[in-house]
Every structure is written in C-alpha cells, then in structure tokens.
Design a protein around this motif. Structure first.
Motif, PDB file in Angstrom:
ATOM      1  N   GLY A   1     -58.461  18.483 -58.404  1.00 41.41           N
ATOM      2  CA  GLY A   1     -59.635  18.297 -59.985  1.00 41.41           C
ATOM      3  C   GLY A   1     -61.164  17.588 -59.713  1.00 41.41           C
ATOM      4  N   GLU A   2     -61.448  16.566 -60.858  1.00 39.89           N
ATOM      5  CA  GLU A   2     -63.285  16.509 -60.439  1.00 39.89           C
ATOM      6  C   GLU A   2     -62.821  15.314 -60.030  1.00 39.89           C
ATOM      7  OE1 GLU A   2     -66.307  17.588 -63.412  1.00 39.89           O
ATOM      8  OE2 GLU A   2     -65.437  14.953 -64.532  1.00 39.89           O
ATOM      9  N   LEU A   3     -63.960  14.214 -59.527  1.00 42.21           N
ATOM     10  CA  LEU A   3     -64.255  12.755 -58.603  1.00 42.21           C
ATOM     11  C   LEU A   3     -64.739  12.053 -59.793  1.00 42.21           C
ATOM     12  CD1 LEU A   3     -63.130  12.030 -55.843  1.00 42.21           C
ATOM     13  CD2 LEU A   3     -65.799  12.058 -55.270  1.00 42.21           C
ATOM     14  N   PRO A   4     -64.051  11.055 -59.589  1.00 36.79           N
ATOM     15  CA  PRO A   4     -64.542   9.973 -60.652  1.00 36.79           C
ATOM     16  C   PRO A   4     -65.817  10.271 -59.858  1.00 36.79           C
ATOM     17  CG  PRO A   4     -62.668   9.163 -59.976  1.00 36.79           C
ATOM     18  CD  PRO A   4     -61.941  10.280 -59.439  1.00 36.79           C
ATOM     19  N   GLN A   5     -66.809   9.312 -61.078  1.00 39.04           N
ATOM     20  CA  GLN A   5     -67.830   9.274 -60.590  1.00 39.04           C
ATOM     21  C   GLN A   5     -68.079   7.877 -59.488  1.00 39.04           C
ATOM     22  OE1 GLN A   5     -71.339  11.068 -62.339  1.00 39.04           O
ATOM     23  NE2 GLN A   5     -71.247   9.444 -59.890  1.00 39.04           N
ATOM     24  N   PHE A   6     -67.749   7.127 -59.966  1.00 38.82           N
ATOM     25  CA  PHE A   6     -67.891   5.428 -58.288  1.00 38.82           C
ATOM     26  C   PHE A   6     -66.514   5.509 -58.039  1.00 38.82           C
ATOM     27  CE2 PHE A   6     -70.418   4.366 -62.505  1.00 38.82           C
ATOM     28  CZ  PHE A   6     -71.681   4.424 -61.666  1.00 38.82           C
ATOM     29  N   ASN A   7     -66.300   5.729 -56.426  1.00 37.52           N
ATOM     30  CA  ASN A   7     -65.569   5.968 -56.117  1.00 37.52           C
ATOM     31  C   ASN A   7     -65.421   4.784 -54.687  1.00 37.52           C
ATOM     32  OD1 ASN A   7     -63.691   8.719 -56.588  1.00 37.52           O
ATOM     33  ND2 ASN A   7     -66.209   8.706 -56.686  1.00 37.52           N
ATOM     34  N   ILE A   8     -64.822   3.743 -55.253  1.00 35.33           N
ATOM     35  CA  ILE A   8     -65.200   1.902 -55.014  1.00 35.33           C
ATOM     36  C   ILE A   8     -64.116   1.660 -53.331  1.00 35.33           C
ATOM     37  CG2 ILE A   8     -65.407  -0.402 -54.537  1.00 35.33           C
ATOM     38  CD1 ILE A   8     -65.431   0.563 -58.137  1.00 35.33           C
ATOM     39  N   GLY A   9     -64.090   1.778 -52.442  1.00 37.89           N
ATOM     40  CA  GLY A   9     -63.335   1.922 -51.057  1.00 37.89           C
ATOM     41  C   GLY A   9     -63.244   0.208 -50.636  1.00 37.89           C
ATOM     42  N   THR A  10     -62.758   0.069 -50.653  1.00 44.02           N
ATOM     43  CA  THR A  10     -61.956  -1.557 -49.653  1.00 44.02           C
ATOM     44  C   THR A  10     -61.385  -1.518 -48.432  1.00 44.02           C
ATOM     45  OG1 THR A  10     -60.719  -2.600 -50.979  1.00 44.02           O
ATOM     46  CG2 THR A  10     -63.757  -2.699 -51.258  1.00 44.02           C
ATOM     47  N   ASN A  11     -60.821   0.252 -48.160  1.00 41.34           N
ATOM     48  CA  ASN A  11     -59.681  -0.370 -47.084  1.00 41.34           C
ATOM     49  C   ASN A  11     -58.542  -1.020 -47.581  1.00 41.34           C
ATOM     50  OD1 ASN A  11     -58.213   0.976 -45.239  1.00 41.34           O
ATOM     51  ND2 ASN A  11     -58.527  -0.361 -44.150  1.00 41.34           N
ATOM     52  N   LEU A  12     -58.235  -1.167 -48.783  1.00 38.42           N
ATOM     53  CA  LEU A  12     -57.013  -1.388 -50.125  1.00 38.42           C
ATOM     54  C   LEU A  12     -57.231  -3.353 -49.964  1.00 38.42           C
ATOM     55  CD1 LEU A  12     -53.744   0.736 -48.454  1.00 38.42           C
ATOM     56  CD2 LEU A  12     -54.821   0.659 -51.068  1.00 38.42           C
ATOM     57  N   GLY A  13     -58.233  -3.330 -49.878  1.00 40.18           N
ATOM     58  CA  GLY A  13     -58.604  -4.976 -50.131  1.00 40.18           C
ATOM     59  C   GLY A  13     -59.050  -6.130 -49.032  1.00 40.18           C
ATOM     60  N   GLN A  14     -59.234  -5.317 -47.860  1.00 40.49           N
ATOM     61  CA  GLN A  14     -59.142  -5.326 -45.608  1.00 40.49           C
ATOM     62  C   GLN A  14     -60.897  -5.986 -45.707  1.00 40.49           C
ATOM     63  OE1 GLN A  14     -56.043  -3.974 -43.438  1.00 40.49           O
ATOM     64  NE2 GLN A  14     -55.897  -2.562 -45.061  1.00 40.49           N
ATOM     65  N   THR A  15     -61.473  -5.176 -46.045  1.00 44.85           N
ATOM     66  CA  THR A  15     -62.751  -4.411 -45.901  1.00 44.85           C
ATOM     67  C   THR A  15     -64.157  -6.101 -46.419  1.00 44.85           C
ATOM     68  OG1 THR A  15     -63.236  -3.728 -47.223  1.00 44.85           O
ATOM     69  CG2 THR A  15     -62.489  -3.222 -45.411  1.00 44.85           C
ATOM     70  N   CYS A  16     -63.271  -6.249 -47.592  1.00 47.85           N
ATOM     71  CA  CYS A  16     -64.222  -7.596 -48.075  1.00 47.85           C
ATOM     72  C   CYS A  16     -63.768  -8.528 -48.994  1.00 47.85           C
ATOM     73  CB  CYS A  16     -65.105  -6.940 -48.919  1.00 47.85           C
ATOM     74  SG  CYS A  16     -64.546  -5.626 -50.602  1.00 47.85           S
ATOM     75  N   ASP A  17     -64.636  -9.309 -49.750  1.00 50.08           N
ATOM     76  CA  ASP A  17     -63.823 -10.405 -50.328  1.00 50.08           C
ATOM     77  C   ASP A  17     -62.908  -9.838 -51.660  1.00 50.08           C
ATOM     78  OD1 ASP A  17     -63.671 -12.557 -52.571  1.00 50.08           O
ATOM     79  OD2 ASP A  17     -63.687 -14.106 -51.073  1.00 50.08           O
ATOM     80  N   PRO A  18     -62.056  -9.902 -52.377  1.00 48.04           N
ATOM     81  CA  PRO A  18     -61.916  -9.464 -53.671  1.00 48.04           C
ATOM     82  C   PRO A  18     -62.697  -9.783 -54.556  1.00 48.04           C
ATOM     83  CG  PRO A  18     -60.278 -10.993 -53.059  1.00 48.04           C
ATOM     84  CD  PRO A  18     -60.736 -11.153 -52.038  1.00 48.04           C
TER      85      PRO A  18
END
Length: 268
Positions: free
Chosen positions: A159-176
């Motif tokens: 389908g169509e990709l959402p406009q904003f795709n935010i990635g944190t590797n399931l919360g592992q790469t930054c503070d929530p």
C-alpha cells in the motif's frame, strides 16, 4: 576518488545525517546498467528540505556518494537489518524494485572492502567524531537520521507508506521521551504517521543509539509525496523532479517543529 560526505559543524546538541542524498557514482558509472537507475533510489533533496537545520545550530553530515556505490546506512558486516524482508545490501545489487543494477558481475568481497575503505569508513569516522565532540560539550546529543522514499514500493511494503515513519528499533535507540515528542508533532500535523512500522531505523540509528551513554538516535523516513510530486511510474523523463521550496512549504514547518522538539529533549 571523491569524498563520501559534506560536513557542517554546529554547536547545538543535534546531528542531522543524510546518508542517502548522494548521487556521485565515483569510478563505477560504466559498471551500472544505467546511471539513472543507479541514482533513482536516492533520498532526493532531503538535505535541501532540512536546510533550516543549520539555523537551529545543528551539525549536518550529507553523503555525496550514491547509495548504489555503497549504502552508508547498512551493517558493514553485510548482515540484513530486516531478516526475512526484502531489502538492499551494503553494496546493492538491485534497485528497490528488484531490478539488477550491474551490467555484468556484482561487486565481490575485495571490491566491497575497497568501497568500505574509501567511502563508508570515512563517513562513519566523521559521524563518530561529531557525536563525541558534541557529547563532550553538551553531555547529551540527538542523532536524527533523515530519509525519504517513494510512497509506493510494492517490493518493500504494501500500500501507501505513512507520511512520517519514525524509527527507534522498538524503543532501543533513544529515550521514550524523545520518540514521544516527535510522534506528538507528527500527530498534531494531521498527516499519517507510524512509530517503528516498516522502517524501524537503519544501521546508523541502531549502531549509534545508546541512550544510557547520552546518545539518542532516531530515524525519520518521509514519504516523498510530502514535498515532491511523484509520477506513477518514474522514468528518465520525469524523475526526479527539481526541488521546490514552495512545493515543500506545507511540510517544512512540521519538520522544523520535529527538530525543535529533538533539541528541547537534548537540552533537558
């Protein structure tokens, strides 16, 4: 050989990286089936889209070499970031759509090692150096990895990709708190968004994101339709279209708020 990146140093606790904006094919142009095909999957004009980042005091690092030469956002070991899903390699052999890139032989191990030494390693040495410089000044730093992709790539996602795709590797790469702040800006825009959907963050985000050590990494994959007109079938006559600040004007203030939210987090 061409340098793999352009670096601008700022003093704010924010680095904005553009690993896929490069279009330089270096000494490899004749090896590809088509130079246009070898450039087609670039993150077109993303560094122009985020030109305001320097006004915020951010450090920026932008690739000059094409991702078809070597992908600066892949695991240098060659391990897949998305096991079981279609993706492209450290030195891609196909386009996003699965078309072969090379006229004849794909790069062998020796050629991949050559490309790593020439372009991948210097880019990441510079990125590591900037992270350490800013962490030494500020104590905490946000690494924001900026990307874009066509809205429809059936081989990679449905389908169509959402406009904003935010990635944190399931919360592992930054503070929530950082991902929550970015999600809130995207949500307030009224445009589609997802956290850790199809794109959870590439090697840059996963490798450098070490929240316990004060380095918070987050990826933003934009659907290109937010700032460019996408042809139904891109070809050499219609892709890429030139960058237009006017066409991008609806998205720009949202991205400004995203980076301001990242800065506010870094300064707390």
């Amino acid at each position: 050989m061409s340098q793999s990146f352009t670096l601008h140093r700022g003093e704010a606790p924010l680095i904005v990286a553009f690993p896929h904006v490069g279009t330089d094919l270096a000494d490899l142009g004749p090896s590809f089936r088509s130079e246009w095909l070898a450039r087609r999957d670039a993150d077109w004009w993303v560094d122009d889209l985020y030109a305001f980042a320097r006004d915020l005091g951010a450090t920026t690092i932008a690739a000059r070499v094409s991702r078809s030469v070597i992908d600066l956002n892949r695991d240098p070991s060659g391990a897949s970031l998305y096991p079981g899903q279609a993706t492209t390699e450290l030195c891609p052999t196909t386009t996003f759509d699965g078309e072969p890139l090379y006229k004849e032989q794909a790069p062998d191990e020796a050629e991949i090692a050559r490309r790593r030494a020439l372009w991948f390693d210097p880019y990441h040495a510079a990125l590591r150096s900037e992270i350490e410089r800013l962490r030494g000044i500020q104590g905490k730093v946000v690494l924001y990895d900026a990307h874009s992709i066509r809205s429809h790539v059936p081989r990679l996602f449905d389908g169509e990709l959402p406009q904003f795709n935010i990635g944190t590797n399931l919360g592992q790469t930054c503070d929530p708190a950082l991902s929550a702040a970015v999600v809130e800006v995207c949500k307030a825009s009224g445009l589609s968004h997802v956290l850790d959907g199809r794109f959870r963050g590439g090697w840059t985000t996963r490798h450098y994101g070490q929240p316990a050590s004060g380095v918070h990494a987050i990826q933003m994959e934009l659907a290109i339709r937010g700032y460019m007109d996408e042809p139904e079938v891109p070809d050499e006559t219609n892709w890429p279209v030139p960058f237009s600040a006017g066409r991008a004007a609806a998205l720009t203030p949202i991205l400004q708020d995203v980076l301001k939210a990242a800065l506010a987090f870094a300064r707390t």
